[in-house]
Design an enzyme around this catalytic site. Structure first.
Site, short mmCIF file in Angstrom:
data_model
loop_
_atom_site.label_atom_id
_atom_site.label_comp_id
_atom_site.label_asym_id
_atom_site.label_seq_id
_atom_site.Cartn_x
_atom_site.Cartn_y
_atom_site.Cartn_z
N ARG A 20 -9.53 -47.53 -55.20
CA ARG A 20 -9.51 -46.07 -54.96
C ARG A 20 -8.42 -45.41 -55.64
NH1 ARG A 20 -12.27 -48.15 -51.21
NH2 ARG A 20 -10.36 -49.91 -51.42
N THR A 21 -7.16 -45.61 -55.70
CA THR A 21 -6.15 -45.08 -56.04
C THR A 21 -6.20 -44.92 -57.53
OG1 THR A 21 -4.86 -45.70 -53.95
CG2 THR A 21 -3.60 -44.72 -55.92
N LYS A 53 5.97 -60.43 -69.62
CA LYS A 53 7.02 -61.18 -70.51
C LYS A 53 8.37 -60.92 -70.24
CE LYS A 53 4.01 -59.99 -74.66
NZ LYS A 53 3.94 -59.10 -75.73
N ARG A 90 1.80 -47.75 -59.40
CA ARG A 90 1.97 -48.84 -58.05
C ARG A 90 2.70 -49.94 -58.54
NH1 ARG A 90 -3.25 -49.95 -54.57
NH2 ARG A 90 -2.67 -48.07 -54.06
N HIS A 112 3.29 -44.22 -49.82
CA HIS A 112 2.17 -43.92 -50.69
C HIS A 112 1.77 -42.32 -50.59
CE1 HIS A 112 -1.57 -44.36 -52.37
NE2 HIS A 112 -2.11 -45.56 -51.74
C1 NCD Z 1 -3.93 -48.71 -49.24
C2 NCD Z 1 -2.69 -49.04 -50.08
O1 NCD Z 1 -2.61 -49.52 -51.18
O2 NCD Z 1 -1.72 -48.98 -49.53
N1 NCD Z 1 -5.07 -48.52 -50.16
C3 NCD Z 1 -5.22 -47.54 -50.84
O3 NCD Z 1 -4.39 -46.92 -51.46
N2 NCD Z 1 -6.30 -46.66 -50.63
C4 NCD Z 1 -4.17 -49.22 -47.97
C5 NCD Z 1 -4.28 -50.93 -48.15
O4 NCD Z 1 -4.04 -51.55 -49.07
O5 NCD Z 1 -4.47 -51.60 -47.03
#
Ligand code: NCD
Length: 317
Positions: free
Chosen positions: A51-52, A80, A101, A129
């Site tokens: 999703r993100t 590397k 991320r 997040h």
């Molecule tokens: C979440 C995350 O990556 O923290 N997912 C997301 O970004 N929607 C929640 C999860 O991984 O449980």
């Protein structure tokens, strides 16, 4: 340079502007289809994501911009041994904005300190997040009609769940929020969330282990999966993973207008039968995520909606 590393990097006014802009985009997406023409988003994802990452990419494409990036550390020079700081300094030469991320807490902050383009934290370890938080806020504002005076239950892995930490941090800035923290003993929210956020902001909160006894008083139920990748041993994960499973039977105890949220991915914690319950909003929530990221990137890049010609005025040729 404005980055988004922590939800509190944005003032409440700025958050309100972003949510209102997201609503405007939802109402008339075509009006925004070229605002980011010529702009590039770099998605630097050192941890898995559906999703993100895809909503960030779709958001930039829907604004008329384009996207570069990588979706795992193995596909980048991190494999590397390149540092986050060096990678960010290179990507800055190719892109206008970064969404990162990383499994390590603080990595997006390190990137932000080394570049002159906006950096967005798309999830750092078990820490924060903030764009999921904006997604959650937009969902709550749209579906419950307000961001204050709510009883919200957080259920599941409150220890490692960064979406939980981020949303608690943000919601504790609004008034009249009552937090019900539902988790097994081992997965309770970390002390710093209690001491430095909830207590400091004079937020009302309670910690319970049993979901059924509190379901009936919740306006919002925020379910989460147990974060397997952050456990030190598999046996603990297996013991704890199915502590809570939300079913239609249990939902008989809940308010008729409860809003069920989940950042997703869902594992076992919400039975599939719940998906058709009108109170289940998690798929809609994921859709809001794209619009709020469009609004956020517009804000960080200083992009404005093009002026439309006043009614009746034609462009001279
Ligand atoms: C979440 C995350 O990556 O923290 N997912 C997301 O970004 N929607 C929640 C999860 O991984 O449980």
């Amino acid at each position: 340079m404005k980055h988004l590393i922590d939800p509190t990097d944005l003032s409440l006014e700025e958050i309100d502007e972003i949510l209102t802009l997201a609503e405007d985009i939802i109402a008339d997406p075509a009006a925004y289809s070229e605002v980011a023409k010529g702009k590039k988003l770099a998605t630097l994802f050192y941890e898995p994501s559906t999703r993100t990452r895809l909503s960030f990419e779709a958001a930039m494409i829907d604004l008329g911009g384009s996207v570069i990036g990588f979706s795992s550390a193995q596909n980048s020079s991190a494999s590397k041994g390149e540092s986050v700081a060096d990678t960010a300094r290179i990507v800055e030469k190719y892109a206008d904005i970064i969404a990162m991320r990383h499994p390590k807490e603080g990595a997006p902050l390190v990137a932000a300190m080394n570049v002159n383009i906006p950096v967005i934290n798309a999830g750092d370890g078990g820490h924060l997040h903030p764009t999921q938080t904006l997604t959650d806020l937009l969902t709550i504002r749209e579906e419950a009609g307000r961001l204050n005076h709510l009883t919200i239950g957080f259920c599941g892995d409150l220890k490692f769940g960064r979406t939980v930490h981020s949303l608690i941090k943000q919601l504790s800035r609004y008034s009249g929020i009552h937090f019900v923290l539902i988790s097994p003993q081992e997965l309770r929210v970390p002390d710093y969330i209690k001491d430095e956020i909830l207590v400091k902001n004079h937020a009302e909160f309670e910690e319970v282990e049993d979901m059924e006894t509190v379901l009936g008083k919740l306006d919002i139920l925020y379910m989460t999966r147990v974060q397997r990748e952050r456990f030190f041993n598999e046996a603990d994960y297996i013991r704890l993973k199915d502590t809570y499973i939300l079913t239609e039977e249990k939902l008989k105890l809940a308010l008729k207008d409860l809003k069920i949220l989940h950042p997703l991915p869902r594992v076992n914690e919400i039975a599939v039968e719940v998906d058709k319950d009108p109170r289940a909003l998690y798929f809609k929530q994921a859709e809001y995520g794209k619009f709020v990221r469009m609004a956020l990137m517009m804000k960080l890049l200083g992009l404005k909606k093009p002026e439309t010609a006043p009614e009746g005025e034609t462009t001279a040729c």
